[in-house]
Design an enzyme around this catalytic site. Structure first.
Site, short mmCIF file in Angstrom:
data_model
loop_
_atom_site.label_atom_id
_atom_site.label_comp_id
_atom_site.label_asym_id
_atom_site.label_seq_id
_atom_site.Cartn_x
_atom_site.Cartn_y
_atom_site.Cartn_z
N GLU A 103 0.84 -1.21 0.00
CA GLU A 103 0.00 0.00 0.00
C GLU A 103 0.87 1.25 0.00
OE1 GLU A 103 -3.92 -0.58 2.45
OE2 GLU A 103 -2.24 -1.46 3.57
N LYS A 160 -10.81 4.73 1.85
CA LYS A 160 -9.88 4.06 0.94
C LYS A 160 -10.73 3.18 0.04
CE LYS A 160 -5.94 2.35 2.25
NZ LYS A 160 -4.87 1.49 2.83
#
Length: 127
Positions: A25, A102
């Site tokens: 990520e 997200k």
């Protein structure tokens, strides 16, 4: 006419950023949406039609953009930084409702997103 409350709103502003706990990520990043609802006295702007009498949403966006560019492990940390930066830059903001999502997070299932929501009151503007 008396204004009970007023808000400047930025809805689902999209950023590609590098927030997350997992190493991938932080390397490849992900897409994030942020929605803000900022309590602000709009009375003068309603009369003057002058951008100097309101909270300029383009300036708010720039503050958010700077904070979104700083990688963090937790969305809670990002959201807190964004809120603090807004209050530092715009001390007359009365309240902040912030949603940070997200999109398609790595959790083993497809979803529209996962995130955090904050509701903050600027205690420096309270009587």
């Amino acid at each position: 006419m008396q204004v009970e409350s007023g808000y400047i709103v930025l809805k689902e502003v999209r950023f590609h950023a590098f927030h997350g706990v997992m190493p991938q990520e932080r390397k490849v990043g992900a897409d994030f949406l942020i929605t803000l609802r900022l309590g602000y006295d709009l009375t003068r702007a309603m009369q003057s039609d002058d951008v100097r009498d309101t909270l300029n949403y383009a300036e708010v966006y720039r503050v958010v953009q700077v904070e979104m560019e700083k990688p963090s492990a937790l969305l809670e940390h990002v959201a807190g930084r964004v809120a603090n930066a807004i209050l530092r830059q715009f001390p007359d903001v009365v309240s902040i409702d912030l949603e940070l999502t997200k999109q398609n997070p790595p959790m083993g299932a497809y979803s529209k997103g996962a995130g955090v929501e904050l509701h903050l009151i600027n205690d420096k503007t309270q009587e």
